[in-house]
Design a protein around this motif. Sequence first.
Motif, mmCIF file in Angstrom:
data_model
loop_
_atom_site.group_PDB
_atom_site.id
_atom_site.type_symbol
_atom_site.label_atom_id
_atom_site.label_comp_id
_atom_site.label_asym_id
_atom_site.label_seq_id
_atom_site.Cartn_x
_atom_site.Cartn_y
_atom_site.Cartn_z
ATOM 1 N N ASP A 30 4.110 -5.940 -6.034
ATOM 2 C CA ASP A 30 3.345 -7.354 -5.591
ATOM 3 C C ASP A 30 4.442 -8.362 -5.012
ATOM 4 O O ASP A 30 5.175 -8.556 -5.930
ATOM 5 C CB ASP A 30 2.516 -7.615 -6.482
ATOM 6 C CG ASP A 30 1.571 -9.139 -6.223
ATOM 7 O OD1 ASP A 30 0.628 -8.694 -5.432
ATOM 8 O OD2 ASP A 30 2.033 -9.879 -6.520
ATOM 9 N N VAL B 147 -2.229 -2.884 -7.510
ATOM 10 C CA VAL B 147 -3.324 -2.072 -7.660
ATOM 11 C C VAL B 147 -3.766 -1.609 -8.933
ATOM 12 O O VAL B 147 -4.781 -1.661 -9.423
ATOM 13 C CB VAL B 147 -3.216 -0.874 -6.718
ATOM 14 C CG1 VAL B 147 -4.382 0.068 -6.809
ATOM 15 C CG2 VAL B 147 -3.040 -1.041 -5.001
ATOM 16 N N ASP C 280 2.873 -3.737 -9.991
ATOM 17 C CA ASP C 280 1.894 -2.958 -8.975
ATOM 18 C C ASP C 280 0.678 -3.671 -9.098
ATOM 19 O O ASP C 280 -0.123 -3.771 -10.019
ATOM 20 C CB ASP C 280 1.850 -1.782 -9.406
ATOM 21 C CG ASP C 280 1.207 -0.582 -8.343
ATOM 22 O OD1 ASP C 280 1.834 0.093 -7.603
ATOM 23 O OD2 ASP C 280 -0.150 -0.938 -8.107
ATOM 24 N N PHE D 279 -5.497 -1.682 -1.781
ATOM 25 C CA PHE D 279 -6.171 -0.805 -2.573
ATOM 26 C C PHE D 279 -6.816 0.165 -1.945
ATOM 27 O O PHE D 279 -6.699 1.708 -2.057
ATOM 28 C CB PHE D 279 -7.458 -1.455 -3.316
ATOM 29 C CG PHE D 279 -8.039 -0.651 -4.718
ATOM 30 C CD1 PHE D 279 -7.819 0.424 -5.040
ATOM 31 C CD2 PHE D 279 -8.521 -1.436 -5.863
ATOM 32 C CE1 PHE D 279 -8.346 1.400 -6.007
ATOM 33 C CE2 PHE D 279 -8.856 -0.788 -6.808
ATOM 34 C CZ PHE D 279 -8.993 0.488 -6.981
ATOM 35 N N THR E 231 -4.860 -5.120 -10.562
ATOM 36 C CA THR E 231 -6.267 -5.391 -10.264
ATOM 37 C C THR E 231 -7.187 -4.535 -11.133
ATOM 38 O O THR E 231 -8.467 -4.964 -11.218
ATOM 39 C CB THR E 231 -6.356 -5.777 -8.813
ATOM 40 O OG1 THR E 231 -7.521 -6.637 -8.334
ATOM 41 C CG2 THR E 231 -6.595 -4.462 -8.033
ATOM 42 N N GLY F 99 0.760 -1.222 -0.026
ATOM 43 C CA GLY F 99 -0.050 -0.051 -0.138
ATOM 44 C C GLY F 99 0.756 1.395 -0.128
ATOM 45 O O GLY F 99 0.195 2.361 -0.256
ATOM 46 N N GLU G 140 -7.276 -6.235 -2.112
ATOM 47 C CA GLU G 140 -8.434 -5.022 -1.881
ATOM 48 C C GLU G 140 -7.946 -4.076 -0.581
ATOM 49 O O GLU G 140 -8.246 -2.905 -0.779
ATOM 50 C CB GLU G 140 -9.567 -5.890 -1.312
ATOM 51 C CG GLU G 140 -10.807 -5.113 -1.135
ATOM 52 C CD GLU G 140 -11.515 -4.460 -2.531
ATOM 53 O OE1 GLU G 140 -11.049 -4.846 -3.391
ATOM 54 O OE2 GLU G 140 -12.252 -3.405 -2.048
ATOM 55 N N ARG H 51 -4.105 2.618 -0.303
ATOM 56 C CA ARG H 51 -3.695 3.580 -1.600
ATOM 57 C C ARG H 51 -4.802 4.766 -1.713
ATOM 58 O O ARG H 51 -4.096 5.782 -2.201
ATOM 59 C CB ARG H 51 -3.257 2.852 -2.968
ATOM 60 C CG ARG H 51 -2.183 1.803 -2.923
ATOM 61 C CD ARG H 51 -1.025 2.372 -3.283
ATOM 62 N NE ARG H 51 0.023 1.387 -3.409
ATOM 63 C CZ ARG H 51 0.362 1.000 -4.754
ATOM 64 N NH1 ARG H 51 -0.154 1.225 -5.650
ATOM 65 N NH2 ARG H 51 1.281 0.107 -4.643
#
Lengths: 136, 366
Positions: free
Chosen positions: B202, B322, B320, B76, B325, B52, B73, B79
Amino acid sequence: MALCAAATRSDLQAVLGTLAPISPAADLRVPETGLVMVQGRMGGDGAPFNVGEATVSRAAVQVGERSGFAYHLGRDQTKARLAAIVDALWQDDNRRAAVETALAEVEARLEAEAAVRAAQTAATRVNFFTMVRGDD
Amino acid sequence: MYVAVKGGEAAIDNAHTLLAHTRRGAPEVPEITPAQIAGQLTLAAERVMAEGSLYDPALAALAIKQARGDLVEAIFLVRAFRTTLPRFGQSVPLDTSAMAIERRISATYKDLPGGQVLGPTFDYTHRLIDFLLEAGAEVPEPARADAGDAVVAPRVTDLLDGESLIERETRADDAPAPDITREPMEFPASRDQRLQVLARGDEGFLLALGYSTQRGYGRTHPFVGEIRFGEVAVEFVPEELGFPVPLGNVRLTECQMVNQFTGSADKPPQFTRGYGLVFGQGERKAMAMSLVDRALRAHEFGEESGAPAQDEEFVLSHCDNVQATGFVEHLKLPHYVDFQAELELVRRMRAEYAAREERVEEEARE
């Protein structure tokens, strides 16, 4: 300031409790939470790079004629304001000794906790020994 | 292309209420608190902080609760939260050699100065499920030993440095590093930009890439010079004060990877380095990061082989989670118009195909 950063909110409430009465503090800056980008160094000792941000809360107050500041990791703005008041009181030569006495208890507790962690870590130290192989 | 569609508001509201209900789980089981997550699922919270890219254990724990344990999640959410806060500035660069060490190991030197301490590690456990944890058995008090004076633990890389056996980091100036969250990265990227991307990248993706270099896709012949984990003080210079103030401590894992030699006509062979630094106790991530950092330096050492881990644009654009996804999951959004157009197209193509078949058959009959 390092001590206030490591202290909890209730620590600082207790410290200010022992320093009463304190004239009301006026906000020079309304307590606020923001971000500081934490930088590391490439290879630990090279040029800086950004590791990631950290939440930081800050406050600035005026107590009597003295102003005090606080910048701490985390989102506890109440704690930042309390620390700023402690800082303002510490700026006052007449109160500095009392502030330091009140903080000494917090310092002792934090040091004791660090000592326990260090002792527990030390117990996991690896002591290598070499197996000597017999000749016959 | 996706277009705005109306309708479904009630369904969405009800779905979110159902989500909150499902999140709570069986009512007879006590509700989990963020403090429990931060204190007992610490490594999950720390992974959320690392990826994050925001150090705040309580916030990460809350995000994990909200996300029902879905860490991507939760990352996310963290962030998104950071975008709501103002930036006060950049810290003074951390001094990891002053870390209050809770773990420090080296695979290259048995008797390194400062010694090796295992700390709280999964290493050497048997990886057998411990049913005592389910039964809620008492935990024995950890052993204590004399910690002696403050341990001075120089970096392993400094030991090799004395003989110039290892490449030196250049520390020309302390100009603030470029920030990829402020100025978009361009390729080729600088090493400081790459390290920032990797630090928030990640763990699974970087682990796989690091593993790929070990299996031969861009070999770097790595040794773990040192891994250390513990607390490091962060300092910040507020504009109005003009001197560094301590903000508190952050928990960090640092990995110094020592890799096989390089040399040139004007330089004798020496070890090269890969570096990993992540928030929290994230040893696997720090190791993977240092492997990928070194692999991405292939060009610098003139050793490119075209392996995925050496391809800067590929690695940095996809690590990354985020971003990843977001783009993968956007496929769930209504693509009705797009799909309608595709349907029209495939129908027309099928009609043309049928007509052609018919013509061929007629011609065969004649």
